[in-house]
Design an enzyme around this catalytic site. Structure first.
Site, mmCIF file in Angstrom:
data_model
loop_
_atom_site.group_PDB
_atom_site.id
_atom_site.type_symbol
_atom_site.label_atom_id
_atom_site.label_comp_id
_atom_site.label_asym_id
_atom_site.label_seq_id
_atom_site.Cartn_x
_atom_site.Cartn_y
_atom_site.Cartn_z
ATOM 1 C CE1 TYR B 174 50.326 -37.739 -9.278
ATOM 2 C CE2 TYR B 174 50.244 -39.053 -7.270
ATOM 3 C CZ TYR B 174 50.828 -38.057 -8.030
ATOM 4 O OH TYR B 174 51.905 -37.387 -7.539
ATOM 5 C CB CYS B 175 44.389 -39.707 -5.028
ATOM 6 S SG CYS B 175 43.232 -40.994 -5.509
ATOM 7 N NE ARG B 176 45.289 -39.954 1.117
ATOM 8 C CZ ARG B 176 44.323 -39.200 1.607
ATOM 9 N NH1 ARG B 176 43.076 -39.609 1.516
ATOM 10 N NH2 ARG B 176 44.585 -38.062 2.189
ATOM 11 C CE1 TYR B 204 54.949 -41.104 -5.231
ATOM 12 C CE2 TYR B 204 54.663 -41.828 -2.974
ATOM 13 C CZ TYR B 204 55.482 -41.362 -3.978
ATOM 14 O OH TYR B 204 56.802 -41.157 -3.750
#
Lengths: 223, 223
Positions: B174-176, B204
């Site tokens: 996962y990221c932003r 996130y």
DNA sequence: CTAGTAATCAACTAATCACTTGAATACTAT
DNA sequence: ATAGTATTCAAGTGATTAGTTGATTACTAG
């Protein structure tokens, strides 16, 4: 990483569609149902050419779609997600931009008295005959779809036709959406006359999206 | 009815804030947590002055707020409703603007294999040791808050540190946010190496908003 | 007080946008 | 075909916007 920039500028295209007051107004009308270019231009007070250009921008952003029928081109909102986007925009504007709050406050005489009635409450209270539901939109929009049992009195005719509304009965007015001024205005005028009046939360598009029953007149434009 | 026009142009101010790709990128970073002007300018690849100007526009639209601490000014998203607005914008862009779909499709080798895993599933599967959660954001962002138990390997280091991830274990990256490319990229690379990898739905900020547990490191910038 | 840093301001240019105008297209009815 | 209508296109103008640059403010540390 040019991919990233490409992506953000695609998102920005949708943002651009929302960056102009006239386009937002067009979207609000379109949220009622489909409309021809000419209708939209009249209601927004723009030239036909200009309206057409705005509509094309909205179409490029994927927010509206169109359908040609004979001479006329009918535009409509291209999905419920667009209405959610508009509501999210309104929510942010309303909550954060103090000017909007100020505008709404000064326009309405007393704010706290003007608590909107939730959609869920309206149906049962109308069924029990406790309230009169008042649709203050123009007849065409009423015809295209309205809350069951609603009385249609456009804002201009409100003063003359006050008699049609029970003097004692509470009136719940609604219009195009949470910030369409028509219902605000209607409530303000009815209250001036000493009548009990409130606004329905949001407006017709939200009612429809919520899956609540709607009624259509025979003169309705095709859905 | 000048009130109407006033109102729509106030809404349009919020729309204008969303009408520029760089501002949307800034908002995406801000959705992680508060950031100084300098940090934001670096990460978005803009000059400090230009970043400051964009941030002020966002502030005028009521989308971000700022707090001065010593020399630095920290900006942050001013409410959850702003994140909802961004998600609604993304949803419309994703669903309707075919170019976005095209971009995403061409960037990813096989689309159907890349179904994101829902947030709700991740927690239990991670607890059971079935998946390794991979946070591909830069260490600072990881430190400011991350999914519990997530391993932090920034994208640049992924190739070298492949060994840290079990060869057989499924990886969920996962990221932003839903369209931050980091996680897409990571999944694509891991798959190239023959590993099982998927993306977490959204990123996130959405995880945090959903009220799911988060973990913070001691080096975190103040919340 | 002085030097140094983070952010903002002010002035400017190039690009984009909103809107107007008049012509062109697409379709209908006679 | 012809006239008439709804919409779109194309070209142009004034206004707004994005981004650069250099100066200015606000604060900290020595």
């Amino acid at each position: 990483m040019s991919f990233k920039q490409e992506l953000f500028s695609q998102f920005a295209r949708v943002g651009k569609a929302l960056s102009n007051g006239n386009r937002l107004e067009l979207l609000e009308f379109l949220a009622q149902g489909e409309r021809s270019v000419e209708q939209l231009s009249k209601v927004a007070g723009l030239t036909v050419a200009n309206t057409s250009q705005h509509l094309q921008q909205l179409r490029h952003a994927g927010m509206v779609s169109c359908r040609k029928e004979g001479l006329k081109v009918y535009y409509s909102i291209s999905g419920d997600d667009v209405i959610h986007l508009l509501d999210a925009l309104r929510a942010v504007a309303e909550r954060h931009v103090s000017d909007v709050q100020h505008l709404v406050n000064t326009f309405l005489t007393v704010k706290d008295d003007l608590e909107p009635i939730p959609r869920s409450e309206l149906l049962e209270r109308a069924r029990d005959g406790l309230v009169t539901v008042l649709d203050v939109r123009p007849p065409e929009e009423y015809a295209a779809g309205h809350v069951p049992g609603a009385v249609n009195i456009p804002l201009q005719e409100l003063e003359q036709r006050l008699g049609e509304l029970g003097k004692e009965q509470e009136v719940v007015a609604y219009c195009r959406g949470p910030h369409c001024v028509l219902a605000f205005d209607a409530v303000a005028r009815l209250r001036e006359k000493g009548m009990k009046a409130r606004r329905l939360e949001d407006g017709y598009p939200e009612w429809k999206i919520a899956g609540l029953p709607v009624e259509e007149s025979q003169t309705a434009s095709p859905e």
